[in-house]
Design a protein around this motif. Structure first.
Motif, PDB file in Angstrom:
ATOM      1  N   ARG A  78       7.305  -9.411  -4.733  1.00 23.30           N
ATOM      2  CA  ARG A  78       8.624  -9.460  -4.112  1.00 23.30           C
ATOM      3  C   ARG A  78       9.677  -9.119  -5.147  1.00 23.30           C
ATOM      4  O   ARG A  78       9.482  -9.401  -6.326  1.00 23.30           O
ATOM      5  CB  ARG A  78       8.882 -10.866  -3.550  1.00 23.30           C
ATOM      6  CG  ARG A  78       7.942 -11.255  -2.407  1.00 23.30           C
ATOM      7  CD  ARG A  78       8.176 -12.718  -2.033  1.00 23.30           C
ATOM      8  NE  ARG A  78       7.481 -13.076  -0.817  1.00 23.30           N
ATOM      9  CZ  ARG A  78       6.272 -13.628  -0.775  1.00 23.30           C
ATOM     10  NH1 ARG A  78       5.616 -13.877  -1.902  1.00 23.30           N
ATOM     11  NH2 ARG A  78       5.709 -13.932   0.387  1.00 23.30           N
ATOM     12  N   PRO A  79      10.828  -8.592  -4.728  1.00 27.60           N
ATOM     13  CA  PRO A  79      11.199  -8.142  -3.381  1.00 27.60           C
ATOM     14  C   PRO A  79      10.575  -6.792  -3.061  1.00 27.60           C
ATOM     15  O   PRO A  79      10.142  -6.066  -3.952  1.00 27.60           O
ATOM     16  CB  PRO A  79      12.719  -8.052  -3.455  1.00 27.60           C
ATOM     17  CG  PRO A  79      12.997  -7.717  -4.880  1.00 27.60           C
ATOM     18  CD  PRO A  79      11.937  -8.431  -5.690  1.00 27.60           C
ATOM     19  N   PHE A  80      10.560  -6.435  -1.760  1.00 32.03           N
ATOM     20  CA  PHE A  80       9.889  -5.226  -1.300  1.00 32.03           C
ATOM     21  C   PHE A  80      10.776  -3.988  -1.353  1.00 32.03           C
ATOM     22  O   PHE A  80      10.286  -2.871  -1.225  1.00 32.03           O
ATOM     23  CB  PHE A  80       9.410  -5.373   0.155  1.00 32.03           C
ATOM     24  CG  PHE A  80       8.610  -6.610   0.433  1.00 32.03           C
ATOM     25  CD1 PHE A  80       7.838  -7.221  -0.545  1.00 32.03           C
ATOM     26  CD2 PHE A  80       8.621  -7.169   1.704  1.00 32.03           C
ATOM     27  CE1 PHE A  80       7.098  -8.363  -0.273  1.00 32.03           C
ATOM     28  CE2 PHE A  80       7.884  -8.310   1.990  1.00 32.03           C
ATOM     29  CZ  PHE A  80       7.126  -8.905   1.003  1.00 32.03           C
ATOM     30  N   GLY A  81      12.082  -4.200  -1.458  1.00 31.00           N
ATOM     31  CA  GLY A  81      12.996  -3.059  -1.379  1.00 31.00           C
ATOM     32  C   GLY A  81      13.529  -2.856   0.024  1.00 31.00           C
ATOM     33  O   GLY A  81      14.106  -1.821   0.339  1.00 31.00           O
ATOM     34  N   PRO A 109       9.413  -2.873  -8.093  1.00 32.82           N
ATOM     35  CA  PRO A 109       9.180  -3.654  -6.876  1.00 32.82           C
ATOM     36  C   PRO A 109      10.178  -3.333  -5.777  1.00 32.82           C
ATOM     37  O   PRO A 109       9.827  -3.296  -4.600  1.00 32.82           O
ATOM     38  CB  PRO A 109       9.288  -5.112  -7.344  1.00 32.82           C
ATOM     39  CG  PRO A 109       9.949  -5.072  -8.667  1.00 32.82           C
ATOM     40  CD  PRO A 109       9.660  -3.732  -9.256  1.00 32.82           C
ATOM     41  N   GLN A 110      11.445  -3.074  -6.153  1.00 33.88           N
ATOM     42  CA  GLN A 110      12.440  -2.783  -5.135  1.00 33.88           C
ATOM     43  C   GLN A 110      12.341  -1.359  -4.608  1.00 33.88           C
ATOM     44  O   GLN A 110      13.101  -0.964  -3.732  1.00 33.88           O
ATOM     45  CB  GLN A 110      13.844  -3.073  -5.683  1.00 33.88           C
ATOM     46  CG  GLN A 110      14.048  -4.548  -5.949  1.00 33.88           C
ATOM     47  CD  GLN A 110      15.500  -4.929  -6.038  1.00 33.88           C
ATOM     48  OE1 GLN A 110      16.297  -4.607  -5.159  1.00 33.88           O
ATOM     49  NE2 GLN A 110      15.861  -5.614  -7.094  1.00 33.88           N
ATOM     50  N   GLY A 111      11.396  -0.596  -5.132  1.00 32.22           N
ATOM     51  CA  GLY A 111      11.146   0.739  -4.606  1.00 32.22           C
ATOM     52  C   GLY A 111       9.880   0.796  -3.766  1.00 32.22           C
ATOM     53  O   GLY A 111       9.481   1.858  -3.295  1.00 32.22           O
ATOM     54  N   GLN A 112       9.233  -0.358  -3.557  1.00 31.27           N
ATOM     55  CA  GLN A 112       7.965  -0.382  -2.817  1.00 31.27           C
ATOM     56  C   GLN A 112       8.119   0.104  -1.382  1.00 31.27           C
ATOM     57  O   GLN A 112       7.294   0.862  -0.886  1.00 31.27           O
ATOM     58  CB  GLN A 112       7.389  -1.798  -2.801  1.00 31.27           C
ATOM     59  CG  GLN A 112       6.914  -2.311  -4.145  1.00 31.27           C
ATOM     60  CD  GLN A 112       6.413  -3.737  -4.035  1.00 31.27           C
ATOM     61  OE1 GLN A 112       5.212  -3.993  -3.944  1.00 31.27           O
ATOM     62  NE2 GLN A 112       7.338  -4.692  -4.015  1.00 31.27           N
ATOM     63  N   GLY A 113       9.174  -0.372  -0.712  1.00 35.38           N
ATOM     64  CA  GLY A 113       9.377   0.041   0.679  1.00 35.38           C
ATOM     65  C   GLY A 113       9.578   1.539   0.774  1.00 35.38           C
ATOM     66  O   GLY A 113       8.979   2.203   1.622  1.00 35.38           O
ATOM     67  N   PHE A 114      10.416   2.086  -0.105  1.00 31.60           N
ATOM     68  CA  PHE A 114      10.673   3.526  -0.134  1.00 31.60           C
ATOM     69  C   PHE A 114       9.388   4.294  -0.417  1.00 31.60           C
ATOM     70  O   PHE A 114       9.060   5.259   0.286  1.00 31.60           O
ATOM     71  CB  PHE A 114      11.720   3.835  -1.205  1.00 31.60           C
ATOM     72  CG  PHE A 114      11.857   5.299  -1.527  1.00 31.60           C
ATOM     73  CD1 PHE A 114      12.563   6.140  -0.687  1.00 31.60           C
ATOM     74  CD2 PHE A 114      11.265   5.831  -2.666  1.00 31.60           C
ATOM     75  CE1 PHE A 114      12.681   7.500  -0.980  1.00 31.60           C
ATOM     76  CE2 PHE A 114      11.373   7.177  -2.972  1.00 31.60           C
ATOM     77  CZ  PHE A 114      12.083   8.014  -2.122  1.00 31.60           C
ATOM     78  N   ALA A 115       8.629   3.869  -1.442  1.00 32.81           N
ATOM     79  CA  ALA A 115       7.398   4.563  -1.821  1.00 32.81           C
ATOM     80  C   ALA A 115       6.359   4.540  -0.704  1.00 32.81           C
ATOM     81  O   ALA A 115       5.584   5.486  -0.542  1.00 32.81           O
ATOM     82  CB  ALA A 115       6.823   3.949  -3.095  1.00 32.81           C
ATOM     83  N   LEU A 143       8.043 -16.327   5.918  1.00 30.94           N
ATOM     84  CA  LEU A 143       6.748 -15.776   5.527  1.00 30.94           C
ATOM     85  C   LEU A 143       6.932 -14.579   4.584  1.00 30.94           C
ATOM     86  O   LEU A 143       6.245 -14.447   3.572  1.00 30.94           O
ATOM     87  CB  LEU A 143       5.949 -15.341   6.753  1.00 30.94           C
ATOM     88  CG  LEU A 143       5.239 -16.433   7.552  1.00 30.94           C
ATOM     89  CD1 LEU A 143       4.741 -15.875   8.884  1.00 30.94           C
ATOM     90  CD2 LEU A 143       4.067 -17.001   6.752  1.00 30.94           C
ATOM     91  N   LEU A 144       7.888 -13.707   4.936  1.00 29.20           N
ATOM     92  CA  LEU A 144       8.153 -12.536   4.105  1.00 29.20           C
ATOM     93  C   LEU A 144       8.764 -12.943   2.769  1.00 29.20           C
ATOM     94  O   LEU A 144       8.433 -12.379   1.727  1.00 29.20           O
ATOM     95  CB  LEU A 144       9.100 -11.578   4.826  1.00 29.20           C
ATOM     96  CG  LEU A 144       8.563 -10.863   6.059  1.00 29.20           C
ATOM     97  CD1 LEU A 144       9.679 -10.068   6.735  1.00 29.20           C
ATOM     98  CD2 LEU A 144       7.398  -9.939   5.695  1.00 29.20           C
ATOM     99  N   ASP A 145       9.697 -13.892   2.806  1.00 25.04           N
ATOM    100  CA  ASP A 145      10.393 -14.368   1.607  1.00 25.04           C
ATOM    101  C   ASP A 145      10.926 -13.183   0.806  1.00 25.04           C
ATOM    102  O   ASP A 145      10.799 -13.102  -0.412  1.00 25.04           O
ATOM    103  CB  ASP A 145       9.439 -15.200   0.745  1.00 25.04           C
ATOM    104  CG  ASP A 145      10.167 -16.037  -0.292  1.00 25.04           C
ATOM    105  OD1 ASP A 145      11.344 -16.373  -0.058  1.00 25.04           O
ATOM    106  OD2 ASP A 145       9.566 -16.347  -1.328  1.00 25.04           O
ATOM    107  N   ASP A 146      11.556 -12.268   1.508  1.00 25.37           N
ATOM    108  CA  ASP A 146      11.912 -10.973   0.922  1.00 25.37           C
ATOM    109  C   ASP A 146      13.404 -10.780   0.708  1.00 25.37           C
ATOM    110  O   ASP A 146      13.844  -9.700   0.389  1.00 25.37           O
ATOM    111  CB  ASP A 146      11.370  -9.855   1.840  1.00 25.37           C
ATOM    112  CG  ASP A 146      11.606  -8.472   1.280  1.00 25.37           C
ATOM    113  OD1 ASP A 146      11.550  -8.310   0.044  1.00 25.37           O
ATOM    114  OD2 ASP A 146      11.852  -7.545   2.068  1.00 25.37           O
TER     115      ASP A 146
END
Length: 202
Positions: A78-81, A109-115, A143-146
């Motif tokens: 975390r975080p996922f981005g 980590p904050q680029g995970q969603g983009f990637a 649950l996500l805690d994002d």
């Protein structure tokens, strides 16, 4: 012989963390260095919508209608981005609304969603195999805690969590496997954040 006067120390206790407002030499291992960033993980879903306010472009949706194509994504940490989620009708389910539009370096980590190609309009279907598509929004967020939130919200987060009666769920263990689903015919009209996006611009 003069007696040295002790200066009072003022500290905030927020979610188990000591946050010093004045120098706190007595607290060994103070997390002040970790809190120097203007954004820290909030770790709660309570009152999420108050902190991540809705936008005019957010269109109502029914999370149960997310019966279209699915995409599986695994987040290592975390975080996922993913900057913002919104609840569906009746406060059920969670839809991705904003994803950071870049990855600053390999393993960011904050680029995970983009990637991973996560897109606005996708509904969270499962988290580590648990079906959450029509669960309470705050439960999904816990649950996500994002959430990456401004530390100035710490007090309001603690109060909201207390009012809610605690977490709705414990954060899912990483790595976190998430399945997203689309809603057939749903036209998402949110903002796509480009590579030049910076927090200061918002």
């Amino acid at each position: 012989m003069a007696v040295a006067q002790r200066r009072p120390v003022l500290a905030l206790f927020v979610a188990g963390t000591v946050l010093c407002l004045l120098p706190c030499p007595g607290f060994v291992g103070s997390p002040a260095g970790r809190l120097s960033s203007s954004r820290v993980v909030a770790r709660v879903g309570a009152d999420y919508q108050e902190r991540q306010s809705p936008r005019d472009a957010d269109l109502p949706f029914d999370a149960a209608a997310a019966t279209g194509d699915t995409v599986d994504v695994s987040f290592k940490k975390r975080p996922f981005g993913i900057l913002r989620y919104t609840p569906g009708s009746g406060g059920k389910g969670a839809m991705v609304q904003e994803v950071i539009g870049k990855s600053r370096y390999p393993g960011d980590p904050q680029g995970q969603g983009f990637a991973a190609g996560v897109k606005g309009g996708w509904v969270v279907k499962t988290i580590n195999g648990q079906d959450v598509q029509t669960e309470d929004f705050n439960m999904v967020m816990d649950l996500l805690d994002d959430e990456v939130a401004d530390p100035r919200f710490s007090k309001s987060v603690a109060l909201a969590l207390e009012k809610q009666g605690g977490r709705k769920a414990q954060p899912a263990e990483a790595p976190i496997a998430i399945t997203y689903a689309t809603i057939p015919g749903y036209e998402w009209k949110g903002e796509v954040l480009g590579a030049d996006w910076e927090p200061a611009h918002r």
